[in-house]
Design an enzyme around this catalytic site. Structure first.
Site, PDB file in Angstrom:
ATOM      1  N   SER A  37      -5.006  45.720  40.368  1.00 24.83           N
ATOM      2  CA  SER A  37      -5.180  46.459  41.321  1.00 24.83           C
ATOM      3  C   SER A  37      -4.684  45.917  42.685  1.00 24.83           C
ATOM      4  O   SER A  37      -4.642  46.936  43.572  1.00 24.83           O
ATOM      5  CB  SER A  37      -6.358  47.131  41.219  1.00 24.83           C
ATOM      6  N   LYS A  63      -8.105  44.204  49.283  1.00 31.01           N
ATOM      7  CA  LYS A  63      -8.123  44.680  48.083  1.00 31.01           C
ATOM      8  C   LYS A  63      -8.673  43.961  46.733  1.00 31.01           C
ATOM      9  O   LYS A  63      -8.220  42.843  46.869  1.00 31.01           O
ATOM     10  CB  LYS A  63      -6.812  45.512  47.784  1.00 31.01           C
ATOM     11  N   THR A  64      -9.412  44.404  46.107  1.00 33.05           N
ATOM     12  CA  THR A  64      -9.826  43.871  44.961  1.00 33.05           C
ATOM     13  C   THR A  64      -8.731  43.935  43.820  1.00 33.05           C
ATOM     14  O   THR A  64      -7.946  44.765  43.960  1.00 33.05           O
ATOM     15  CB  THR A  64     -11.143  44.208  44.155  1.00 33.05           C
ATOM     16  N   GLY A  65      -8.970  43.364  42.577  1.00 33.64           N
ATOM     17  CA  GLY A  65      -8.141  43.473  41.340  1.00 33.64           C
ATOM     18  C   GLY A  65      -8.938  42.875  40.273  1.00 33.64           C
ATOM     19  O   GLY A  65      -9.690  41.706  40.232  1.00 33.64           O
TER      20      GLY A  65
END
Length: 260
Positions: free
Chosen positions: A65, A203-205
């Site tokens: 993501s 942003k995380t992923g």
């Protein structure tokens, strides 16, 4: 013979990126938790960098993501969505994450990392546009053939932590083929924390289909003196490790004095 060996060595170095010295303070953060991973922190202005695990920092892994950063820019540039408050309508399908089970705006979809929302945007954008933008921005590696609504989820698109940092450098400098409106919107919805001393945009992923699974946290910190770009990834041993993505990144930024 010596010249040939030297040429091969130089080629190998250029293919994987320049080697950087291991940062002991960053290494300790990972070792204390028994985590396999990497973090790259780099100054926008000077290029000064701190790295743990340089070999892994240059290894491409599923983007997951974190792709929503560039995907947001592409969606706005292609007019697949009008702006941060434009609505994406939920079709009623129940998802494992309750926050996804409602209508979303672009801003909320980014915040809750809503997969179905960005899959809808992907259908509007189309495969040819993705190929074009990924090539123009030199964003990781896209393996063909790819599924239009799955390629950032299934491992078809991969990127290294070092490449994430260089991509973010271009985003902050606005040197990529996107309009100011796209940059302004992304900057607003990426905001994770604002204090008098700094702004954190990130942003995380979570590459849940990879083996081992990979957790990401990428972004940048704006202070009065500098902008610091960062990218962290770890091997995820279980769901409890997911919270360590942000925690470890913040500790890494703090130990280097970026949070002051």
């Amino acid at each position: 013979m010596i010249k040939s060996c030297l040429a091969i060595l130089l080629l190998a170095v250029s293919a994987t990126g320049p080697a950087r010295a291991e940062d002991p303070a960053l290494a300790k953060l990972f070792a204390d938790r028994g985590l396999e991973g990497t973090v790259v922190i780099s100054s926008l202005r000077t290029g000064r960098s701190f790295v743990h695990n340089d070999a892994r920092a240059n290894r491409r892994l599923p983007v997951a993501s974190t792709f929503k950063i560039i995907n947001t820019l592409i969606a706005l540039q292609e007019r697949a969505i009008a702006g941060k408050d434009d609505t994406l309508h939920w079709d009623g399908q129940i998802h494992d994450f309750p926050d996804w089970n409602r209508d979303q705006t672009l801003a909320s979809a980014f915040k809750v990392s809503c997969v179905w929302c960005y899959q809808e945007l992907a259908r509007r954008i189309g495969a040819d546009a993705y190929r074009r933008y990924l090539q123009q921005t030199e964003y990781g590696e896209l393996r063909e053939p790819f599924a239009l609504t799955e390629f950032w989820l299934d491992g078809s698109l991969q990127i290294s932590a070092a490449e994430q940092v260089e991509f973010l450098r271009k985003v902050v400098r606005r040197s990529l083929p996107f309009d100011d409106f796209a940059y302004d919107t992304l900057r607003e919805i990426m905001l994770a924390e604002q204090t008098p001393a700094y702004a954190l945009r990130a942003k995380t992923g979570w590459a849940a289909r990879a083996n081992p699974q990979v957790g990401w946290y990428v972004g940048y910190v704006e202070t009065q003196a500098e902008v610091w770009l960062f990218a962290l990834n770890i091997d995820v041993r279980g769901k409890d490790d997911l919270a360590l993505r942000q925690k470890l990144a913040r500790e890494a930024l703090a130990v280097k004095g970026i949070f002051g």
